[in-house]
Structures are given as C-alpha cells and as structure tokens.
Design a protein around this motif. Structure first.
Motif, PDB file in Angstrom:
ATOM      1  N   LEU A   1      43.585  70.442  37.080  1.00 30.83           N
ATOM      2  CA  LEU A   1      43.314  69.005  37.105  1.00 30.83           C
ATOM      3  C   LEU A   1      44.624  68.257  37.334  1.00 30.83           C
ATOM      4  CD1 LEU A   1      40.823  70.272  35.583  1.00 30.83           C
ATOM      5  CD2 LEU A   1      40.550  68.030  34.537  1.00 30.83           C
ATOM      6  N   ARG A   2      44.644  67.387  38.311  1.00 34.65           N
ATOM      7  CA  ARG A   2      45.867  66.698  38.728  1.00 34.65           C
ATOM      8  C   ARG A   2      46.118  65.470  37.870  1.00 34.65           C
ATOM      9  NH1 ARG A   2      44.927  65.145  44.736  1.00 34.65           N
ATOM     10  NH2 ARG A   2      47.023  64.296  44.381  1.00 34.65           N
TER      11      ARG A   2
ATOM     12  N   MET B   1      38.464  69.460  42.829  1.00 31.55           N
ATOM     13  CA  MET B   1      37.680  70.236  41.870  1.00 31.55           C
ATOM     14  C   MET B   1      36.204  69.853  41.936  1.00 31.55           C
ATOM     15  SD  MET B   1      37.812  70.155  37.720  1.00 31.55           S
ATOM     16  CE  MET B   1      37.007  68.555  37.780  1.00 31.55           C
ATOM     17  N   VAL B   2      35.928  68.560  42.022  1.00 36.46           N
ATOM     18  CA  VAL B   2      34.539  68.108  42.074  1.00 36.46           C
ATOM     19  C   VAL B   2      33.841  68.656  43.310  1.00 36.46           C
ATOM     20  CG1 VAL B   2      33.066  66.073  42.327  1.00 36.46           C
ATOM     21  CG2 VAL B   2      34.974  66.046  40.711  1.00 36.46           C
ATOM     22  N   GLN B   3      34.536  68.654  44.445  1.00 36.18           N
ATOM     23  CA  GLN B   3      33.934  69.165  45.675  1.00 36.18           C
ATOM     24  C   GLN B   3      33.614  70.647  45.559  1.00 36.18           C
ATOM     25  OE1 GLN B   3      33.148  67.280  48.447  1.00 36.18           O
ATOM     26  NE2 GLN B   3      32.092  69.128  49.130  1.00 36.18           N
ATOM     27  N   THR B   4      34.523  71.418  44.975  1.00 36.37           N
ATOM     28  CA  THR B   4      34.301  72.855  44.814  1.00 36.37           C
ATOM     29  C   THR B   4      33.109  73.130  43.910  1.00 36.37           C
ATOM     30  OG1 THR B   4      36.667  73.266  45.097  1.00 36.37           O
ATOM     31  CG2 THR B   4      35.367  75.016  44.107  1.00 36.37           C
ATOM     32  N   LEU B   5      33.027  72.438  42.798  1.00 37.11           N
ATOM     33  CA  LEU B   5      31.925  72.660  41.867  1.00 37.11           C
ATOM     34  C   LEU B   5      30.590  72.212  42.467  1.00 37.11           C
ATOM     35  CD1 LEU B   5      33.585  71.588  38.500  1.00 37.11           C
ATOM     36  CD2 LEU B   5      32.924  73.890  39.183  1.00 37.11           C
ATOM     37  N   GLN B   6      30.594  71.112  43.194  1.00 36.73           N
ATOM     38  CA  GLN B   6      29.351  70.658  43.828  1.00 36.73           C
ATOM     39  C   GLN B   6      28.840  71.694  44.815  1.00 36.73           C
ATOM     40  OE1 GLN B   6      30.486  66.844  45.410  1.00 36.73           O
ATOM     41  NE2 GLN B   6      29.767  65.725  43.599  1.00 36.73           N
ATOM     42  N   ASN B   7      29.737  72.257  45.621  1.00 34.29           N
ATOM     43  CA  ASN B   7      29.323  73.273  46.581  1.00 34.29           C
ATOM     44  C   ASN B   7      28.830  74.533  45.878  1.00 34.29           C
ATOM     45  OD1 ASN B   7      30.116  71.532  48.601  1.00 34.29           O
ATOM     46  ND2 ASN B   7      32.105  72.517  48.934  1.00 34.29           N
TER      47      ASN B   7
ATOM     48  N   VAL C   1      37.948  60.672  37.671  1.00 30.32           N
ATOM     49  CA  VAL C   1      38.897  59.943  38.507  1.00 30.32           C
ATOM     50  C   VAL C   1      40.024  60.880  38.941  1.00 30.32           C
ATOM     51  CG1 VAL C   1      40.524  58.009  38.591  1.00 30.32           C
ATOM     52  CG2 VAL C   1      38.382  57.795  37.305  1.00 30.32           C
ATOM     53  N   GLY C   2      40.287  60.919  40.255  1.00 25.12           N
ATOM     54  CA  GLY C   2      41.446  61.633  40.770  1.00 25.12           C
ATOM     55  C   GLY C   2      41.320  63.135  40.828  1.00 25.12           C
ATOM     56  N   GLN C   3      40.094  63.687  40.719  1.00 27.21           N
ATOM     57  CA  GLN C   3      39.906  65.142  40.747  1.00 27.21           C
ATOM     58  C   GLN C   3      38.943  65.533  41.875  1.00 27.21           C
ATOM     59  OE1 GLN C   3      41.975  66.497  38.822  1.00 27.21           O
ATOM     60  NE2 GLN C   3      42.402  64.798  37.420  1.00 27.21           N
ATOM     61  N   THR C   4      39.189  65.001  43.052  1.00 30.07           N
ATOM     62  CA  THR C   4      38.253  65.169  44.174  1.00 30.07           C
ATOM     63  C   THR C   4      38.086  66.631  44.554  1.00 30.07           C
ATOM     64  OG1 THR C   4      38.969  63.010  44.986  1.00 30.07           O
ATOM     65  CG2 THR C   4      37.728  64.410  46.497  1.00 30.07           C
TER      66      THR C   4
END
Length: 571
Positions: free
Chosen positions: A184-185, A28-34, A23-26
């Motif tokens: 992480l925010r 970081m998640v986008q970077t790791l997915q790429n 939740v709330g870490q868009t």
C-alpha cells in the motif's frame, strides 16, 4: 431524556467501506477486482505499508467481499460489497463469528497459532469463508511462523488468511512465498487534500486550504494521521480553522519564517539567524522541528534546482514556491549538499543533547560560519588565477666571527657513576647489527621505545654493546638513558649508549622516503604554495596518486562469479 450517542473520531467514522473508497491504492484495487471477477481468489494475502494507509481496512473489505450475499441474499464474492447484508454489517462492526481478527503484537506464541490450526478444520458457521485477519504479523515468534506454514500452504477451501504488517522484512520468506503481497503506497498530497476537504465539508467545518496543506505535510502520506489531525484542527478552530492555528497546534514553524532563517544562514548573518531561531522557539516551535524544516527546504531547493517542475506541490503556497525557485537558481549545488550534510549531523546532535535549543543554536552558528566559505571548485579556480609567489631571498648569515673551539658531545649512559663502561662484547655477539637490536625491542613488545627508535634515532655507529646516535629535534631528553636501561634489562649486559652527531636517516625516514619525496614535490608546486599562503599552518597529510586510486578500486570491486548459485538447482 434520550442518551447522546458517543462521539466517533473521524478516522473511524470515515473509514473506507468499499474498494472505491480506498484513496491512492489504484494498483492494488485493480488487481483484486480482476482476481474476484475471474474467481482467482488466493488462500492468503499480506498487506504491507506505512501506518495509516489502510492495511487492516483493506483486509476487512476483502473479507466483506468474500462473504457478501447482497441485499437479496443471493450474491457471490464481489469487490463491491453491499454493506447492508448481515455479513457486511457484522464484519465492519468487528463481531462476525467467522471473521477472526488477531493482534500478533499481543498474541505471539505457538499456543495462539495452535488455536487457529485446530479451528480451521471446522467449516464457517454462517458465512461462505472462514477468514483469519492477523494484524502486525511480523510480531509472531519464529516458532509460531513455522507452526503456521503447513496450514498456510494447504488450507481447507473454506479458509482464507489475510495478514497486515508495517515491517515486511521481518516476515520470513517462507511465509511471503505462500501469500499474495500488496504494497500500500503513501497517499499523494493531491489525493490527501481532496480527502480532507471532503471530510471537512461533510462535518460542516470551515478550514483554510493552506491549513489542509499543513496537515497533509505533517501526515506524511498516512490517511489515519491526516484525519486525526483534521479532527483535532476542527476542534481547535471551533468551526473555522486557519493555517496559523494548525501550525500552533502541530508545533510546526512558519514555512515563511523557515525560509527567512534559511536565507540568513546562507548570507552568514549569525546574529540575525540566532535571533530568528530564538523568536520561533519563543512562539512554540520545537528546535528539532526547525532544523528538520531547514533540511526539508535544503532538499526541496536541491530537487527543484534539477527538476523545476517539482515545485508544483499543492502543499506549498505560491509565495513560498516563488522564493524556493529563486533560491534554487541562486545557490550552487555544492553549497546545498554541504548544508544538507551539516544539518543531518546537527539533527543527531540535537537528539542527543540535554538541551535541544543550545544544540540547535550551535548548529546554526556553524552553518552561518561556513556559508561564505568557497567551494573546492571555487578555491582551485582562485588558486589557478593567483600568480605563484616570488622566490624568497636567502637569509643573510649572521655577522661576526665564526665560533671556535671543539664541539662538545654529550655522553649518556644508564650506569650510575661510570665514565667508562665494561661491555661484554662476547655475550652480545648475537646482536651483530642494529636491526637485531630493533627486533629485540619488538620481541619484548615495548611499543613506546620501538616507535622512538624508529623515528627519533639517527644512527652514527654501532657495535654489539655500543650505540652512538644523533637524536632528532623531537626526541625525549632521556632517550639515551632509557635505551641503555631497557637493553640491559633485555640482555642482562651493560650497553654504552652515546649521543653524537652526523647520524644517518631514521628508520621511519628510510621507510617513508618515497612518501616524503612525493610530499616534497607537491609542496614545491606553485598551486600548493598558494594554498599555504592562503591557509598558514596547513599541512599535507596524504597524497593519493592515480595508481593508488586504481588499486583501491580494483580491491573494492566485487570478484567475478563464474557460476551463480541457484537455490532451486538440486545438483
């Protein structure tokens, strides 16, 4: 009879298992997915952020994604681990042989890092990667960090490192430069309330929306804190939890009553404010929390005064929002800034005081007494509108004949019983000037006498061995005797020290003549006369001219650098 399964706290039961659950870490998640999709998986990651934002959980999800083989056993690295294969299950349960978790807070030395260095040469026993997760990595010793550097920079292709820390500034830059860093925010209030609402629904618990807002505010962006408080609130409310129950459980003061106290302080109602503070204390509110809430209201009112849209906070109810907007419009920014500074000081005092309630009461009394004081702008405007005072008629001289007779002068000498002193002027010839006497006292480091010489002595006449002076009004009565005694001790010769009249200015007056003239000029100004009338006993302590301010600014400004240093420049 079957055993009842052990209860698992909500913070562990609802821990995210995939990137989609975070939740709330868009970002970081986008970077790791790429990175996973492109096959650009770094050899080391470092996760940083406040407590409870998912650093260790994210490390485990990354470890699962690297080693997941899918339900059919044929899958590769992915950001959407299946959660059912043997590797995903073992990693989330913390028992995977190739995913080693280490707590750097308890294993800080070189010996602990040497175990890692010795084991990286061996391939993973069953998984695709051997992964080392080091929590609270900033607790490692300097030697341990240095021992890890080479392996961290060039690890074997089957080894990955994931670090987690709340104190990123304590991690050496040589380590950070070898890792991909993710900050992480704090979780936003809207996302936090949605998360708590989802968990409460899954647990079949009824909890009020304003209660969720209180929990979110107390958690300060930490998901673990929020879920732990929710767990406690569900138990406290026995299935149906209200805001009052949460407030009593956490020890928070009622937001509405805080606004009432804030309003009493601004109105200068000291008795009412003390009564309200005492009532909140009797209801279980911590005095430190009450003052912190007052500071929070002050900050909130200041922010929405500048940006009214900031009032749209889901953790604040509509009534409180309306009162806050009204206060922000009515209270000047200078008053809010002054209250903020005083509350910061009060919080420090309450933290140090042996009795926090007494310190809080004194702080409230101070706040109420300054509430109705005018701001500097209002004071200057009032003084400008006030007509200058009328000149005072000269005081009439006392009637009666003037006193006649000779003026008597007091003679003071340090020599007992001597009416005429035999002064050896030849031996004192080196003290040709009074300034030489001052330097003699300064050389002997008699600071008290030096200050009195400079501020209390109006020199009438001087000759080597003989000083005649007029004392100032604040001079000590035995000054002449002490001067003669000390000079005799310094020189080995007797000095005649005589009190007369008609002396010149003191050394301090001559030295400070420009400052005194400037203060006198300021004192004669009509506006300052009005200030003195409004504040009897006020004094001008310091005057800063435009030239002084410009000089200070030039002194404090950073020097220009012609050529900045480049750490990567070999020359």
């Amino acid at each position: 009879m079957t055993d009842t399964p052990a209860y698992q706290v909500l913070a562990r039961k609802y821990r995210p298992e995939t990137f989609a659950d975070l939740v709330g870490q868009t970002a970081m998640v986008q970077t790791l997915q790429n990175a996973f999709a492109a096959g650009r998986i770094a050899q080391a990651f470092v996760m940083t952020g406040i407590r409870g934002t998912g650093k260790t959980t994210t490390a485990r999800i990354i470890a699962k994604g690297m080693n997941c083989i899918g339900p059919d056993g044929q899958g590769g690295p992915t950001t959407d681990p299946c959660g059912t294969c043997e590797h995903c299950t073992a990693i989330m349960e913390g028992r995977h042989v190739d995913v080693l978790e280490m707590d750097a807070a308890s294993r800080t030395g070189v010996g602990d890092i040497r175990e890692i260095i010795d084991s990286v040469a061996y391939r993973a026993a069953s998984a695709r990667y051997k992964i080392y997760i080091i929590d609270e990595v900033h607790m490692l010793s300097t030697s341990a960090f240095n021992a890890l550097l080479k392996t961290l920079e060039e690890p074997p292709e089957h080894v990955k490192f994931i670090f987690a820390t709340t104190e990123i500034r304590k991690v050496p830059v040589t380590v950070l430069s070898r890792c991909q860093r993710f900050d992480l925010r704090r979780i936003e209030p809207e996302d936090m309330i949605a998360l708590l609402r989802k968990i409460a629904a899954a647990e079949g618990a009824e909890i009020a929306e304003d209660a969720l807002g209180l929990i979110t505010r107390a958690a300060e962006g930490s998901a673990r804190d929020a879920t732990s408080l929710l767990d406690q609130a569900i138990s406290h409310g026995a299935g149906e939890t209200t805001a009052d129950q949460v407030r009593a459980m956490i020890g928070l003061a009622d937001r509405g009553r805080i606004l009432d106290l804030f309003d009493m302080i601004l109105k200068g109602d000291a008795a009412g404010a003390l009564q309200e503070l005492g009532a909140q204390y009797a209801d279980g509110a911590d005095p430190m929390v009450v003052l912190r809430d007052l500071a929070d209201v002050t900050h909130w009112a200041s922010v929405i005064k500048i940006t009214p849209e900031a009032a749209e906070d889901p953790t604040i109810g509509p009534d409180e929002k309306d009162r806050g907007l009204a206060m922000a419009q009515a209270i000047p920014m200078r008053v809010l800034s002054r209250m903020w500074q005083m509350l910061l000081t009060a919080l420090e005092e309450v933290g140090r005081a042996p009795n926090s309630m007494m310190a809080a009461e004194m702080a409230v009394i101070r706040l109420t007494h300054v509430a109705d004081l005018p701001t500097p702008d209002d004071l200057i405007r009032k003084l400008k509108d006030t007509p200058p005072p009328s000149p005072t008629a000269p005081t009439a001289a006392p009637s009666g004949p003037a006193p006649t007779g000779p003026v008597q002068h007091i003679q003071s000498t340090p020599v007992q019983g001597a009416t005429a002193l035999a002064v050896d002027t030849d031996a004192l010839a080196r003290f040709a000037r009074f300034e030489d006497v001052v330097e003699l006292i300064r050389a002997h480091r008699d600071v008290k006498l030096l200050v009195e010489i400079e501020t209390c002595v109006r020199l009438v006449s001087y000759a080597p061995g003989r000083i005649e002076f007029e004392p100032t009004d604040d001079a000590a009565r035995d000054l002449a005797a002490r001067i003669g005694s000390r000079l005799q001790a310094f020189t080995g010769n007797r000095w005649a020290v005589i009190i007369g009249s008609g002396g010149a200015s003191t050394i301090a007056e001559v030295r400070d003549a420009a400052d005194i003239a400037l203060k006198a000029q300021a004192t004669d100004h009509p506006m300052m006369q009005a200030v003195f009338d409004a504040f009897p006993g006020a004094k001008i302590l310091q005057i800063r001219t435009l030239a002084d301010i410009a000089a200070e600014a030039e002194t404090e400004s950073l020097p220009e650098v012609d050529d900045e240093w480049d750490p990567f420049d070999e020359d």
